[in-house]
Design a protein around this motif. Structure first.
Motif, short mmCIF file in Angstrom:
data_model
loop_
_atom_site.label_atom_id
_atom_site.label_comp_id
_atom_site.label_asym_id
_atom_site.label_seq_id
_atom_site.Cartn_x
_atom_site.Cartn_y
_atom_site.Cartn_z
N ALA A 47 13.52 -35.22 -7.29
CA ALA A 47 12.81 -34.17 -8.01
C ALA A 47 12.51 -32.95 -7.13
O ALA A 47 12.80 -31.81 -7.53
CB ALA A 47 11.52 -34.73 -8.63
N PRO A 48 11.94 -33.11 -5.93
CA PRO A 48 11.67 -31.93 -5.11
C PRO A 48 12.93 -31.22 -4.64
O PRO A 48 12.90 -30.01 -4.38
CB PRO A 48 10.86 -32.49 -3.93
N GLU A 78 14.08 -28.99 -7.45
CA GLU A 78 13.15 -27.86 -7.50
C GLU A 78 13.45 -26.85 -6.40
O GLU A 78 13.46 -25.64 -6.63
CB GLU A 78 11.71 -28.37 -7.39
N TYR A 138 6.33 -28.81 -11.06
CA TYR A 138 7.74 -28.41 -11.07
C TYR A 138 8.00 -27.36 -12.14
O TYR A 138 7.34 -27.33 -13.19
CB TYR A 138 8.63 -29.63 -11.33
N ASN A 139 9.02 -26.54 -11.88
CA ASN A 139 9.50 -25.58 -12.86
C ASN A 139 10.81 -26.02 -13.50
O ASN A 139 11.07 -25.71 -14.66
CB ASN A 139 9.71 -24.20 -12.19
N VAL A 180 12.18 -29.38 -13.29
CA VAL A 180 12.31 -30.83 -13.44
C VAL A 180 11.48 -31.30 -14.65
O VAL A 180 10.33 -30.89 -14.81
CB VAL A 180 11.84 -31.57 -12.17
N HIS A 207 6.18 -30.70 -19.01
CA HIS A 207 7.36 -31.27 -18.36
C HIS A 207 7.46 -32.79 -18.51
O HIS A 207 8.50 -33.36 -18.17
CB HIS A 207 7.35 -30.92 -16.87
#
Length: 442
Positions: A132-133, A136, A158-159, A161, A386
């Motif tokens: 995930a990171p 991102e 997150y934007n 994910v 999200h």
């Protein structure tokens, strides 16, 4: 002079006609190019290892039949537009086996080498926490179709994910509520869960839920074998030596199959009420080896506990006819993610003049979106839009010799707002506070 003027006019009309034809041809060519444009999506799940047979491969099989239906335009409305907004969907399948470090590299390869427009994937909570990171950081669009740990969006922001299915708090809250709804006697309970994010979160959520719903119940054995252990003789002996009224487990995949096959013949399931938070996916493979009376969930209203609807009928028939077995939780979770992705792509295209959407446009379209899936309504309601919430169900196993399959009976359904935390609270805080704001609980 008049004749020359007439000839000039005729020549001019001819030139204009040719120009118009050329322009029309250019437009047709552009339209054809747009129609032939593809949307590349990476599909990641276990294709090898202990999680492949009962989880990863069924999920990928679900992706294959649904993507084929999308490309043919044969899915029911509102999913009946060909491909994604007219773009042919081109899937690239990747094996999730191999650990988090490998998956981070595979994710980078999908975006950088394969030039995918989106990635849909990941079962393991450890893998989700790792990738995930990275997505991102790369500003690339990623849908987590499964993995259970609430930490993804409760500890991170997150934007790009998203997770299109509920996290594991729902599963364990629903199990405890099922025991309460069915007046099961619980003076004591044991637990056996895998020693990584999924198992650790699951045991805590169940234990805290029991503290609120069964305050008199005493916890006993709290076992944490390694993921992929495969052999559970020591753990089964410990559970048999100090039997409790209820034994909770979030084991899954090959680990769950092995535990049941080893514990069943030793009589564990007759000495304690076993409750499994994610157990439905092993039922087709185990058949009559699955002990009767086991209480289990499917991580949603999936498989034999799915709701009756035209969309679910279509999905059930599509998958069953292709693979000669009914769909369980993994393919259900995969299909709801792809349905959500399809709507998000087409929503973004409607807003940008019909162009293939960027990662930013896709994220804006999926954030806070709601859609109908074979398992019911999916709402991106948590984690600033999200993280999904959804309804779930819990049932009890019974082998049907005439049908030669395990059936689920005594099913209780739980609406999303009963078993998921509200948007302003983390799962842990919500459970420890006694489920404030829970609605519609049976």
């Amino acid at each position: 002079m008049a004749a020359r003027s007439s000839r000039f006019s005729s020549i001019w009309q001819s030139v204009r006609s040719r120009a118009a034809l050329a322009a029309a041809a250019a437009l047709c060519a552009a339209g054809a190019a747009q129609a032939q444009e593809t949307f590349k999506v990476g599909i990641v799940s276990f294709l090898s290892g202990q999680a492949a047979e009962s989880f990863g491969i069924p999920a990928v099989n679900g992706a294959k039949v649904v993507i084929d239906a999308f490309n043919k335009g044969s899915a029911p409305a509102p999913y009946n537009k060909v491909g994604f907004g007219g773009m042919k969907i081109e899937p690239i399948y990747v094996d999730e086996n191999g650990g988090a470090t490998k998956q981070v590299q595979e994710l980078r390869n999908l975006y950088d080498r394969d030039k995918v427009d989106a990635v849909v994937g990941y079962v393991g909570s450890g893998d989700c926490l790792a990738v995930a990171p990275v997505a991102e950081e790369m500003k690339k669009f990623l849908i987590l179709y499964d993995c259970g740990t609430p930490r993804i969006f409760e500890d991170g922001k997150y934007n790009y994910v998203f997770r299109t299915a509920s996290h594991a708090a729902m599963d364990n809250v629903a199990l405890a509520r099922y025991l309460k709804a069915r007046n099961v006697k619980v003076a004591s309970f044991n637990m056996i869960n895998q020693d990584y994010a999924w198992g650790q979160d699951s045991r805590k959520d169940f234990m805290w839920s029991m503290e609120k719903l069964f305050p008199q119940a005493k916890p006993g054995e709290d076992l944490l074998p390694k993921f992929g252990a495969g052999q559970y003789g020591t753990e089964i002996s410990a559970l048999m030596a100090k039997p409790a009224d209820v034994t909770h487990s979030s084991l899954w995949g090959g680990d769950l199959q092995a535990f049941i096959l080893q514990a069943g013949p030793r009589g564990l399931f007759k000495r304690t009420q076993v409750v499994l938070s994610a157990g439905d996916h092993v039922l087709p493979g185990l058949g009559d080896k699955m002990p009767d009376g086991t209480i289990l969930g499917a991580r949603g209203a999936y498989g034999l506990m799915s709701p009756k609807s035209p969309l679910n009928d279509w999905w059930w028939d599509l998958y069953s006819k292709a693979y000669k077995v009914y769909p369980v939780q993994a393919p259900y979770r995969m299909v709801q993610s792809l349905l959500g992705l399809k709507l998000a792509v087409e929503k973004a295209m409607a807003a940008n003049g019909g162009k293939k959407p960027t990662a930013e446009q896709l994220a804006a379209a999926l954030r806070g979106l709601e859609w109908d899936s074979p398992a019911g309504r999916i709402r991106m309601a948590l984690g600033n839009g999200h993280q999904a919430v959804q309804d779930t169900a819990i049932g009890k196993t019974r082998y049907d010799a005439a049908r030669k399959m395990v059936m689920l009976e005594d099913i209780v359904r739980f609406p999303a707002d009963c078993v998921n935390p509200p948007a302003n609270m983390k799962a842990e805080e919500w459970i420890k506070a006694g489920f404030p704001g829970a609605k519609g609980c049976p």
